[in-house]
Design an enzyme around this catalytic site. Structure first.
Site, PDB file in Angstrom:
ATOM      1  N   ASP A 523      60.243 -32.698  70.602  1.00 26.85           N
ATOM      2  CA  ASP A 523      61.603 -32.525  71.041  1.00 26.85           C
ATOM      3  C   ASP A 523      62.434 -32.571  69.755  1.00 26.85           C
ATOM      4  O   ASP A 523      61.972 -33.110  68.762  1.00 26.85           O
ATOM      5  CB  ASP A 523      61.937 -33.682  71.983  1.00 26.85           C
ATOM      6  CG  ASP A 523      63.374 -33.676  72.396  1.00 26.85           C
ATOM      7  OD1 ASP A 523      63.878 -32.579  72.666  1.00 26.85           O
ATOM      8  OD2 ASP A 523      63.983 -34.761  72.422  1.00 26.85           O
ATOM      9  N   ASP A 707      61.844 -38.566  73.261  1.00 29.31           N
ATOM     10  CA  ASP A 707      62.483 -39.871  73.136  1.00 29.31           C
ATOM     11  C   ASP A 707      62.342 -40.705  74.403  1.00 29.31           C
ATOM     12  O   ASP A 707      62.994 -41.721  74.557  1.00 29.31           O
ATOM     13  CB  ASP A 707      63.937 -39.752  72.686  1.00 29.31           C
ATOM     14  CG  ASP A 707      64.775 -38.998  73.689  1.00 29.31           C
ATOM     15  OD1 ASP A 707      64.263 -38.709  74.785  1.00 29.31           O
ATOM     16  OD2 ASP A 707      65.938 -38.698  73.377  1.00 29.31           O
ATOM     17  N   ASP A 711      62.949 -36.797  78.494  1.00 26.51           N
ATOM     18  CA  ASP A 711      61.773 -35.945  78.456  1.00 26.51           C
ATOM     19  C   ASP A 711      60.675 -36.423  79.396  1.00 26.51           C
ATOM     20  O   ASP A 711      59.549 -35.957  79.324  1.00 26.51           O
ATOM     21  CB  ASP A 711      61.216 -35.887  77.031  1.00 26.51           C
ATOM     22  CG  ASP A 711      62.127 -35.098  76.111  1.00 26.51           C
ATOM     23  OD1 ASP A 711      62.723 -34.119  76.596  1.00 26.51           O
ATOM     24  OD2 ASP A 711      62.239 -35.456  74.940  1.00 26.51           O
TER      25      ASP A 711
END
Lengths: 820, 64
Positions: A523, A707, A711
């Site tokens: 990410d 994180d 997600d």
């Protein structure tokens, strides 16, 4: 570690290196240390004070004996008041044993780097008037101190340790610790009995083997056998007792564990020998029985120590919480202090934590500014700045100045307990590979019993006098331990190592999958970048940077949007007061400072051509009537080591992907800068989910790094997920692994360790199979005597354990690891 | 060979005695630190610094 006789820094570099800690001496400072009639330089007042104390107390030899340089002492030398806490009876009752005025406590010592530190601390403590005994355990870095309370108080002892540059604090030895000690003592006792029995029985056995026919009367022979029997009996019934217990438990649960063949072998050989002793039979096997038991116990003892060492990482966390705290009951109205046991704090309490002390609970800073060492919790090696409102993790150590902390979470709700629970879960969950090995071991033992029966029956008809010991050899030589031991020991060792690095595996399968991962998906925001909007570059057109920033910050004084916050954070002196502020949504802000109108905002707003700055930055310009003064490029800053991580993962042959919810341009720019080939921007969580699924359909094993909160679905879809987190939410993270350290490159180290672990497990399994394929037929054919079988089996188990322990040792950076 | 009738029982008594000593050592924590003594022997110097604040009998006690 090799003991080098001389670790005094050599004289030439001594001109710029601190004599005590080896750090560079800042130019223009003089803190001389008098050593061997020469002035040596120190880097700071702390080092000077510590070194002078050491030398003046007659322990200057420390500088000749040490093999490693100590950490620079923190300036926490005069905080006697804080240490006074430990003198209070209600605080002491949890960790001090007292007999009248003579008291005894266990201390954890921090800062020990080599054997000379132990020497120094012991001598220093013993010199204190009133200290009756001080012993430091070299392996655990713990000290046991006895003192006469009428002559010296515990706080003075702790302070004396601080004076020479170490940190000492008492700890509650806890039930776990006591249990382990008892277990270890029992193991040593069993081992000692078995060893003694083995040696003495061998003394009687050798004449029996060597004597030529008719040189030994049958009386003497019978006496020797009787003596052997007498010595073997405690070995079988005391030393080997755990094997019988284990076998009995296995049989009751109708499974075939590793203790079953061992117990059968020992039992059969012992019973047959007793029968031979009384009936005057031809052979006795007492020597083989004792030797076998001794070797097996040795193997188990070493394994037990290895396990303990691996589990230490988790345990050391629990002991971080201090026993007492200074509570400020009426804060902020008055600063009246009272002492409270840490266990009795409740959320909402305010506590004062001085430098050098640990935080008793989770909370946030209510007053003060300081740096905090969270290294044991997060693996983060640098101190972290804390100011008003910053979250505090219980167990971290306050370094520089006092902080008032509002307690928010206590006991089981704290981050620390969460981490410990996650670790426990990971250790309790058996990975697939270990489960498979267990099942195989079960079948293996069953098969072995069948083979042993066949062998026994066969030899009974061919050569009845050899049937018994051949059967015993077959039972003994086989090593299901290597099968059952290979995997768990390797995994425990790897987890211990990873935890110390700040990468926490919370699921049993995490390591295994991480080792096989072919694709890493990152990410962007909060993972490769810090997730905070910050001023990254300034482009000055007129004047200097300071003024421009001060002007910009003054304009943004009251605003709360990210750009304003970032600019205010970057400006050191917001100084001016702005009036007639007018905020134009989406464009910028204008106002008057010292009679001059200023504008701050997008290129369109201040009507100017922006300079060429990277595409992923947000540009803000500052202008007055004469035109542009400065451009500010704001953006989400890359985490330190992002590039390093990408490079090392690529070198390991892992494919990298960047899936971001941010604009495509930003994602591509970042990926380009880092060297990630596959970057996709503008992705919603469901797009990410689909993309990961698509990758998996091509056969990829996906490791997802995010994180942890937004997600969550993608993390769940990936075969292994790693949450990047700064500790606070670690406990809630659903990920398979949590990176507690802020050093991203630890992830790559983690992959390397996971792969090494996998390799070692395979080596171990291969060895176990090879060994058994060779040894069992040899034993069945009668080439192996029971004692040889005992050695073979023990060596095989030992080999497997030692091989697995290679994981827990860092392969490079010899000075980085602590001496353990 | 007759001496064996005496020597074997004596050896048994000896073993029992050694076993008792070992068990005593375990109970006394002699096996708690298996690494330290190896280093300690290198560090021990023969001239302990005298500490003026300490009485003589205390120094003696610590020397043990």
């Amino acid at each position: 570690m090799a003991v080098m006789p001389n670790a005094v820094p050599p004289s030439r570099p001594a001109a710029e290196r601190c004599f005590h800690c080896g750090e560079a001496v800042p130019t223009g400072t003089t803190y001389p240390i008098r050593f061997a009639d020469q002035d040596r330089p120190a880097c700071c007042r702390g080092c000077q004070a510590v070194a002078q104390t050491i030398i003046d107390s007659g322990n200057a030899d420390y500088y000749r004996l040490r093999t490693d340089l100590p950490k620079t002492p923190e300036a926490a030398l005069d905080e006697l008041k804080q240490l006074k806490l430990y003198d209070l009876p209600e605080v002491q009752q949890s960790f001090v044993k007292s007999e009248g005025d003579v008291r005894e406590a266990n201390l954890i010592l921090e800062g020990i780097v080599c054997a000379a530190c132990i020497w120094l601390n012991e001598r220093h403590l013993r010199q204190l008037p009133g200290v009756l005994a001080a012993d430091i355990n070299f392996s655990t870095h713990r000290a046991r101190v006895r003192w006469d309370n009428s002559r010296i108080e515990l706080s003075h002892i702790l302070q004396a340790v601080q004076e020479i540059g170490y940190l000492a604090y008492p700890f509650d030895t806890g039930r776990q610790e006591a249990l382990f000690r008892k277990e270890r003592e029992t193991a040593i006792r069993r081992l000692a009995i078995a060893g003694l029995g083995m040696m003495q029985v061998m003394m009687y056995a050798i004449p029996l083997y060597m004597a030529r026919a008719n040189t030994m009367t049958s009386d003497v022979q019978a006496l020797m056998r009787a003596a052997s029997m007498l010595l073997t009996t405690p070995v079988v019934f005391y030393s080997a007792w755990p094997f019988f217990l284990g076998a009995w438990r296995d049989l009751r649960l109708r499974r075939a564990g590793m203790d079953v063949p061992v117990a059968l072998g020992v039992g059969a050989a012992y019973a047959a020998s007793i029968y031979a002793t009384f009936s005057g039979g031809s052979v006795v096997y007492f020597d083989s029985v004792t030797m076998f038991v001794f070797f097996l116990l040795t193997g188990r003892f070493l394994e037990m120590n290895a396990r303990k060492r691996s589990a230490e990482a988790a345990e050391s966390l629990v002991k971080l919480i201090p026993a007492a705290a200074i509570r400020l009951p009426n804060w902020p109205d008055s600063r009246e202090e009272e002492i409270a046991a840490a266990a009795k704090l409740v959320p909402g309490d305010h506590v004062l934590v001085g430098p050098g002390e640990g935080f008793p609970a989770d909370g946030s800073v209510a007053e003060g500014e300081s740096s905090v060492d969270e290294s044991l919790l997060t693996g983060e090696s640098h101190p972290v700045r804390k100011r008003h409102g910053s979250p505090i993790i219980g167990g971290a150590i306050n370094l520089s100045s006092p902080l008032v902390v509002m307690v928010e979470k206590i006991g089981a709700d704290t981050v620390l307990s969460g981490i410990v629970r996650l670790l426990d879960r990971a250790l309790a969950e058996k990975p697939r590979l270990a489960l498979a090995a267990d099942r195989v071991a079960g079948w293996f033992v069953l098969g072995l019993l069948v083979i042993a029966t066949t062998v026994a029956v066969y030899w009974f008809f061919v050569a009845p006098e050899r049937a018994l010991w051949i059967t015993v050899s077959v039972l003994v030589v086989s090593c299901p331990c290597a099968l059952g031991l290979a995997t768990p020991v390797a995994l425990t060792a790897a987890m211990g190592r990873l935890t110390r690095m700040g990468l926490l595996a919370t699921r049993g399968h995490a390591l295994e999958t991480l080792a096989r991962a072919t694709d890493f998906v990152f990410d962007k925001t909060g993972t490769l970048t810090t997730g905070e909007f910050r001023l990254i570059t300034t482009h000055i057109v007129r004047g200097d940077r300071e003024t421009a920033l001060a002007l910009a910050a003054s304009l943004e004084q009251g605003a709360t949007h990210p750009v304003a916050v970032a600019i205010r954070a970057a400006a050191e002196h917001p100084g001016h007061s702005a009036s007639q502020l007018r905020y134009l949504a989406g464009q910028g802000i204008e106002g008057v400072i010292d009679g001059h109108p200023y504008r701050l905002g997008s290129p369109a707003f201040i009507v100017a051509e922006p300079p060429p700055l990277p595409a992923d930055l947000t540009l803000v310009g500052l202008a007055d009537q004469a035109g542009v003064i400065a451009w500010f490029g704001l953006g989400d800053e890359l985490r330190a080591q992002s590039a390093e991580l990408v490079d090392s993962l690529k070198a390991m042959g892992v494919r990298l992907h960047l899936f971001s919810g941010d604009r495509s341009a930003n994602a591509l720019a970042l990926a380009g800068r880092l060297g990630i080939d596959d970057a996709r921007g503008g992705m919603l969580p469901e797009n990410k989910l689909d993309a990961v699924k698509a990758l998996q359909q091509t056969g990829a094993i996906v490791a997802m790094t995010g994180d942890g909160v937004n997600d969550a679905p993608v993390l769940a879809q990936a075969q292994v997920s790693i949450a990047i987190d700064q500790g606070a939410e670690a406990a809630q993270a659903a990920a398979d692994m949590v990176l507690l350290s802020s050093e991203l490159s630890r992830l790559a180290d983690g992959v390397a360790i996971a792969r090494k672990t996998q390799g070692i497990i395979q080596q171990n399994l291969a060895w176990a199979v090879l060994y058994n394929v060779a040894a069992i037929p040899a034993a069945a054919l009668g080439y192996v005597t029971p004692w040889m079988a005992g050695i073979g089996m023990s060596l095989s188990s030992l080999l497997v354990v030692l091989n697995a322990l290679r994981i827990s040792r860092p392969s490079q950076k010899p000075n980085a690891g602590r001496l353990r | 060979m007759d001496i064996l009738y005496l020597l074997i029982p004596i050896s048994l008594v000896l073993v029992a005695f050694i076993a008792l000593i070992l068990l005593w050592a375990v109970r006394n924590g002699q096996f708690e630190d298996m690494e330290g003594p190896a280093y300690r022997i290198l560090m021990d110097d023969d001239s302990p610094v005298s500490n003026p604040e300490k009485s003589d009998d205390e120094q003696k006690k610590e020397a043990n």
